[in-house]
Scaffold this active site. Structure first.
Site, mmCIF file in Angstrom:
data_model
loop_
_atom_site.group_PDB
_atom_site.id
_atom_site.type_symbol
_atom_site.label_atom_id
_atom_site.label_comp_id
_atom_site.label_asym_id
_atom_site.label_seq_id
_atom_site.Cartn_x
_atom_site.Cartn_y
_atom_site.Cartn_z
ATOM 1 N N PHE A 155 34.231 45.718 85.110
ATOM 2 C CA PHE A 155 33.224 44.897 85.778
ATOM 3 C C PHE A 155 33.915 44.156 86.921
ATOM 4 O O PHE A 155 35.150 44.141 86.999
ATOM 5 C CB PHE A 155 32.629 43.894 84.774
ATOM 6 C CG PHE A 155 31.181 44.137 84.444
ATOM 7 C CD1 PHE A 155 30.743 45.371 83.998
ATOM 8 C CD2 PHE A 155 30.237 43.116 84.571
ATOM 9 C CE1 PHE A 155 29.414 45.579 83.684
ATOM 10 C CE2 PHE A 155 28.905 43.317 84.260
ATOM 11 C CZ PHE A 155 28.485 44.549 83.819
ATOM 12 N N GLN A 175 23.604 32.197 91.630
ATOM 13 C CA GLN A 175 24.167 33.520 91.868
ATOM 14 C C GLN A 175 23.096 34.489 92.347
ATOM 15 O O GLN A 175 22.041 34.616 91.723
ATOM 16 C CB GLN A 175 24.780 34.067 90.587
ATOM 17 C CG GLN A 175 25.338 35.475 90.758
ATOM 18 C CD GLN A 175 26.277 35.845 89.632
ATOM 19 O OE1 GLN A 175 25.847 36.273 88.562
ATOM 20 N NE2 GLN A 175 27.563 35.647 89.844
ATOM 21 N N HIS A 202 22.584 38.280 92.633
ATOM 22 C CA HIS A 202 23.182 39.522 92.143
ATOM 23 C C HIS A 202 23.113 40.557 93.255
ATOM 24 O O HIS A 202 22.058 40.721 93.876
ATOM 25 C CB HIS A 202 22.426 40.016 90.908
ATOM 26 C CG HIS A 202 23.169 41.071 90.147
ATOM 27 N ND1 HIS A 202 23.345 42.342 90.634
ATOM 28 C CD2 HIS A 202 23.796 41.037 88.947
ATOM 29 C CE1 HIS A 202 24.050 43.042 89.743
ATOM 30 N NE2 HIS A 202 24.333 42.278 88.724
ATOM 31 N N LEU A 205 16.750 44.064 87.982
ATOM 32 C CA LEU A 205 18.210 44.143 87.993
ATOM 33 C C LEU A 205 18.716 45.575 87.821
ATOM 34 O O LEU A 205 18.195 46.340 87.021
ATOM 35 C CB LEU A 205 18.755 43.274 86.852
ATOM 36 C CG LEU A 205 20.260 43.327 86.588
ATOM 37 C CD1 LEU A 205 21.032 42.722 87.747
ATOM 38 C CD2 LEU A 205 20.587 42.604 85.292
ATOM 39 N N GLU A 262 25.789 45.659 87.259
ATOM 40 C CA GLU A 262 27.097 45.818 87.895
ATOM 41 C C GLU A 262 27.882 46.949 87.224
ATOM 42 O O GLU A 262 28.787 47.539 87.811
ATOM 43 C CB GLU A 262 27.847 44.491 87.733
ATOM 44 C CG GLU A 262 29.156 44.391 88.444
ATOM 45 C CD GLU A 262 29.653 42.946 88.423
ATOM 46 O OE1 GLU A 262 28.913 42.053 88.892
ATOM 47 O OE2 GLU A 262 30.754 42.707 87.930
ATOM 48 N N ARG A 311 30.796 38.712 92.559
ATOM 49 C CA ARG A 311 29.404 38.949 92.968
ATOM 50 C C ARG A 311 29.042 38.217 94.252
ATOM 51 O O ARG A 311 28.303 38.741 95.094
ATOM 52 C CB ARG A 311 28.450 38.501 91.853
ATOM 53 C CG ARG A 311 28.428 39.470 90.718
ATOM 54 C CD ARG A 311 27.465 39.047 89.634
ATOM 55 N NE ARG A 311 27.455 40.068 88.595
ATOM 56 C CZ ARG A 311 26.841 39.937 87.427
ATOM 57 N NH1 ARG A 311 26.194 38.828 87.137
ATOM 58 N NH2 ARG A 311 26.887 40.911 86.542
ATOM 59 N N HIS A 357 19.723 35.556 90.579
ATOM 60 C CA HIS A 357 20.020 36.118 89.261
ATOM 61 C C HIS A 357 20.399 35.079 88.215
ATOM 62 O O HIS A 357 20.005 35.193 87.059
ATOM 63 C CB HIS A 357 21.164 37.113 89.429
ATOM 64 C CG HIS A 357 21.541 37.849 88.176
ATOM 65 N ND1 HIS A 357 20.637 38.587 87.448
ATOM 66 C CD2 HIS A 357 22.721 37.967 87.524
ATOM 67 C CE1 HIS A 357 21.261 39.139 86.406
ATOM 68 N NE2 HIS A 357 22.516 38.763 86.422
ATOM 69 N N ARG A 406 29.702 32.987 88.692
ATOM 70 C CA ARG A 406 29.925 33.582 87.377
ATOM 71 C C ARG A 406 30.384 35.029 87.506
ATOM 72 O O ARG A 406 29.880 35.762 88.356
ATOM 73 C CB ARG A 406 28.624 33.546 86.558
ATOM 74 C CG ARG A 406 28.726 34.271 85.241
ATOM 75 C CD ARG A 406 27.506 34.067 84.377
ATOM 76 N NE ARG A 406 26.312 34.762 84.817
ATOM 77 C CZ ARG A 406 26.115 36.081 84.698
ATOM 78 N NH1 ARG A 406 27.047 36.860 84.184
ATOM 79 N NH2 ARG A 406 24.980 36.609 85.095
ATOM 80 N N SER A 445 28.065 35.828 81.012
ATOM 81 C CA SER A 445 26.919 35.037 80.545
ATOM 82 C C SER A 445 26.667 35.297 79.067
ATOM 83 O O SER A 445 26.417 34.367 78.300
ATOM 84 C CB SER A 445 25.663 35.341 81.360
ATOM 85 O OG SER A 445 25.369 36.708 81.318
#
Lengths: 234, 590
Positions: free
Chosen positions: B121, B243, B245, B255, B258, B289, B356, B401, B406
């Site tokens: 990630f 954030q 995304h 969404l 990622e 991000r 996001h 983040r 999360s």
């Protein structure tokens, strides 16, 4: 203009439910049924339905759309409109609270009945319990259930015996735990299902398979449970 | 007279998503009388939409992986305003919390060795940034949030947690000592209003992405906990940090994980160029991000966007092959076909940065205790009040983040809050009962709404609010624009306070809920706007055209928004680690 006919019932005002007709300008766009409901609610704040994720993963907006159970948020008008008409009713077979909102208590009660949680009383290791990719693959097509109730409320056997027949959704989850290599309660789970109603009221009608918005196959899972029950009886 | 029924619990948790159900599980196992108030049936909570996974150093992909490397990545990702003590706790405790979920039945994908599958990630490294890309995100295909949320619900069923499903918390009840002693809540099905009294009140109410017009967030992400806290006079922290995304589906906002880029997908502009190579030569598409989102917006602004309006870029996956896509990203195939009318097996997905995640929230310590700041600038625990998950700012995400953090945040701190409350309950919690007048005070907003006659519709006002936030407080921000936005919000406040309630009935009145949600959204939006304008620097997700540099001299700190006087204060970042020397701020590149 698209003609939309929606089931309405407010227990505080209406003696009985009725179908209300609306017209809406979708500007020819192939929007989702949920988008239509949102637009109508902006005009008529008394229209009531459930919704949350709007992407087909939370299972809130199961409803009967032009005769077929499905999720409003992932059903485009192109799949739902016939003769320029969209007909929206609550999921059939369970009590209606208001408009498109049904009382799902019986559906959830059947889910709870199958002990929908992992049972393994051996001491847990310090890391994860190991499971091969092949063993894990057995859970595919089972764990993805979103509890939207489209399947169980499309099932005549569930309509007839919602208190005794677990229904396709609950049985899919029952098999999800029976099929899990990490679960050790197979005998107990089968014993709990071993009666004339819980599993055997399934007559293979397959409405559940036809309507599942996640493309899952409860009938197949029920077949596996039947086989396990028959094997354990002999 | 507050003529309503009282229900009493040891602990009440507001919110039935991942953090709320993890806290509830802990308390239910302890035997204390616990209830979860949740406005949707628990498995409909927004945790269900998390896709890619839960980042945690369980040393499956790399047997030598270390939680300290994860800690370093998270601190760097936060642009150095994440609290290091909290990040250390999260990364160190993470493996235990993840293994617990697995033991509870979470159907993680597996490696050939039978261990949990981990994928790469963004922002992940080995050896404190020196050892190249790590693969640290534990995944259940691309449905990790769904698998996690259902597993937690199942665990709570097993432990017989009390759920008040389809109940909506309206406002906080405070006693004479300014301690929190429960909430006023509505049973949505019947319309009954109840005082839910508790010795410990936990806000696990999630985010508020619906303040923006374009968001990956569910309809229900309306910042109810933040709205209630602000109305009760409690501060919020780092609320300007939102954030965006990188990959929301253009138009729909849904969404795209990622994990797509983790599995080898990448972004291209209209010339087919893999542009992230220019902006982040090492990490490329797996940079933080905030970095990727800004790069995308710059490509679009400089005329290299895709589509007839040049307003998005493409996420390319087809080179990964159908088999990999079916095995690793089945949910993405489904979403893209439904919402983008694009089949990723053959064609790229049109994507655009989309709101996001709310990094800010109710400030807490690692035990989940909510904090306020006294006149001397010292932290003060708010008695009886706790928060965890996205609603809280503990703060492990700081200004940005990392993907997969999360889900880890919500299980680790849901669990920590539950454990701490259990300990406190065992030692005995003594809080003064609320008086009738104090309960009545928590009903004032609801009463006003129920009596509203004129006013505009919630749908109209909500759209206006979302447009202001989208236009004035997006990926790039500028002082004069933001001041304009703040003025527009100020004009909107009385209209939203006077929102019409077009349906006065009791049974399942979702219009009443939506009007209350709108008021919560507004509180979050206003706090965001005022704080964003005040932070005169660029850090993490907060990027200003007029202050393009990070300003450690003045802003290496949390912002704190005090609702009473609408004032922005500062709070020190925690730089203490138990296991090693803290990480000092460096220039953040990928």
């Amino acid at each position: 203009m698209l003609n939309v006919s929606i089931y309405r019932y407010n227990p505080e005002v209406d003696n009985e439910p009725y179908m209300q007709d609306f017209q809406i300008d979708t500007q020819g766009k192939d929007i989702m049924v949920l988008d239509v409901l949102e637009k109508l609610k902006a005009e008529d704040p008394t229209l009531v339905f459930r919704r949350s994720c709007r992407e087909g993963v939370c299972g809130s907006d199961g409803m009967n759309i032009s005769g077929k159970n499905g999720l409003a948020c992932v059903t485009p008008l192109s799949e739902a409109v016939k003769n320029n008409k969209l007909v929206i009713r609550p999921l059939p077979g369970l009590p209606v609270i208001r408009d498109l909102v049904i009382d799902m208590s019986q559906f959830y009660a059947q889910y709870e009945k199958i002990q929908p949680y992992m049972i393994n009383n051996t001491p847990a290791p310090a890391i994860e319990r190991l499971q091969s990719p092949e063993e894990r693959a057995k859970l595919d097509g089972l764990y993805e259930c979103i509890l939207c109730a489209c399947c169980s409320t499309a099932c005549p056997s569930f309509w007839w015996n919602p208190d005794k027949f677990i229904g396709p959704s609950g049985l899919l989850q029952a098999y999800r735990f029976l099929a899990d290599s990490r679960d050790t309660a197979t005998e107990e789970r089968l014993a709990n299902l071993d009666d004339p109603f819980s599993v055997f009221r399934c007559h293979g009608i397959m409405n559940c398979v036809q309507v599942c918005p996640k493309g899952l196959n409860p009938t197949k899972a029920i077949g596996h449970i039947r086989n396990m029950l028959i094997r354990s009886a002999t | 007279m507050a003529n309503i029924r009282t229900m009493s619990f040891d602990a009440v948790i507001v919110g039935g998503g991942g953090s709320g159900m993890r806290a509830a599980l802990q308390l239910a196992q302890s035997g204390y009388k616990t209830a979860v108030i949740t406005k949707v049936f628990p498995t409909r909570s927004h945790t269900v939409s998390a896709q890619g996974g839960i980042t945690c150093a369980i040393a499956s992909d790399d047997p030598n992986d270390q939680w300290q490397w994860h800690m370093y990545d998270t601190i760097k990702g936060s642009d150095y305003i994440g609290d290091q003590e909290a990040i250390e706790y999260m990364c160190q405790t993470g493996p235990e919390a993840v293994f617990e979920l697995e033991h509870m039945g979470l159907p993680f994908s597996r490696t050939e060795e039978g261990r949990i599958y981990q994928r790469p990630f963004g922002g992940q490294s080995k050896e404190f940034g020196e050892g190249g890309q790590a693969a640290r995100t534990c995944a259940a295909a691309d449905r990790t949030g769904h698998a996690l949320l259902h597993t937690l619900y199942q665990g709570n069923l097993k432990n017989e947690t009390t759920f008040l499903n389809e109940w909506f918390a309206v406002d906080i009840v405070k006693n004479a000592d300014n301690a929190v002693v429960g909430v006023v809540a509505i049973n949505i099905e019947t319309g009954e209003t109840v005082y839910v009294k508790a010795k410990a009140t936990v806000f696990a109410t999630g985010g508020a992405g619906r303040i923006y017009a374009s968001t990956t967030n569910a309809h229900i992400c309306t910042g109810d906990g933040i709205g209630m806290a602000l109305r009760a006079g409690f501060p919020v922290q780092d609320i300007e940090m939102w954030q965006f995304h990188p990959t929301g589906i253009h138009g729909a906002g849904t969404l795209v994980t990622e994990g797509c880029r983790g599995e080898g997908g990448y972004l291209v502009n209209k010339d087919g160029e893999r542009f992230m190579e220019r902006y982040a030569p090492n990490a490329k598409d797996l940079a933080g991000r905030d970095v990727v989102a800004r790069s995308m917006v710059l490509e679009i602004l400089e005329g290299r966007g895709c589509g007839p309006n040049g307003d998005h870029v493409y996420l390319k996956l087809d080179h990964l092959g159908e088999e990999t896509l079916n095995a690793k990203l089945p949910g993405i195939l489904e979403l893209s076909r439904t919402f983008a009318h694009a089949d990723p097996v053959k064609e790229p997905i049109p994507v655009v940065p989309t709101c996001h995640y709310m990094m800010g929230g109710i400030p807490t310590n690692v035990n989940g205790q909510a904090l306020t700041i006294d006149s001397e600038g010292n932290d003060q625990v708010i008695e009886g009040f706790y928060a965890c998950g996205e609603a809280a700012c503990v703060s492990v995400h700081g200004a940005n983040r990392l993907g997969g953090n999360s889900l880890l945040d919500l299980v680790v701190f849901g669990r920590a809050s539950g454990m701490f409350i259990e300990k406190q309950l065992r030692e005995g919690i003594e809080l003064k009962d609320a008086s009738e007048a104090e309960i009545e005070a928590a009903m004032a907003g609801l009463n006003r709404l129920n009596n509203s006659n004129d006013g505009e519709s919630a749908a109209t006002l909500r759209a206006e609010l979302q447009t202001i936030m989208q236009n004035y407080f997006g990926v790039f921000r500028r002082g004069d624009f933001m001041q304009e936005g703040i003025a527009k919000l100020a004009a909107l406040r009385p209209r939203i306070e006077n929102v019409a309630l077009g349906d006065k009935s009791n049974a399942f009145n979702t219009s009443r809920i939506e009007a209350l949600e709108l008021q919560n959204l507004f509180e979050v939006a206003e706090a965001t706007a005022i704080t964003a304008e005040a932070r005169t620097e660029s850090r993490g997700a907060h990027a200003r055209d007029d202050f393009q540099e990070r300003d450690d001299e003045n802003w290496l700190c949390h912002s704190v928004f005090f609702p009473g006087e609408k004032r922005v204060g500062k709070r020190g970042v925690n730089f203490t680690l138990k296991t090693r020397e803290p990480f000092q701020p460096k220039v953040r590149t990928y």
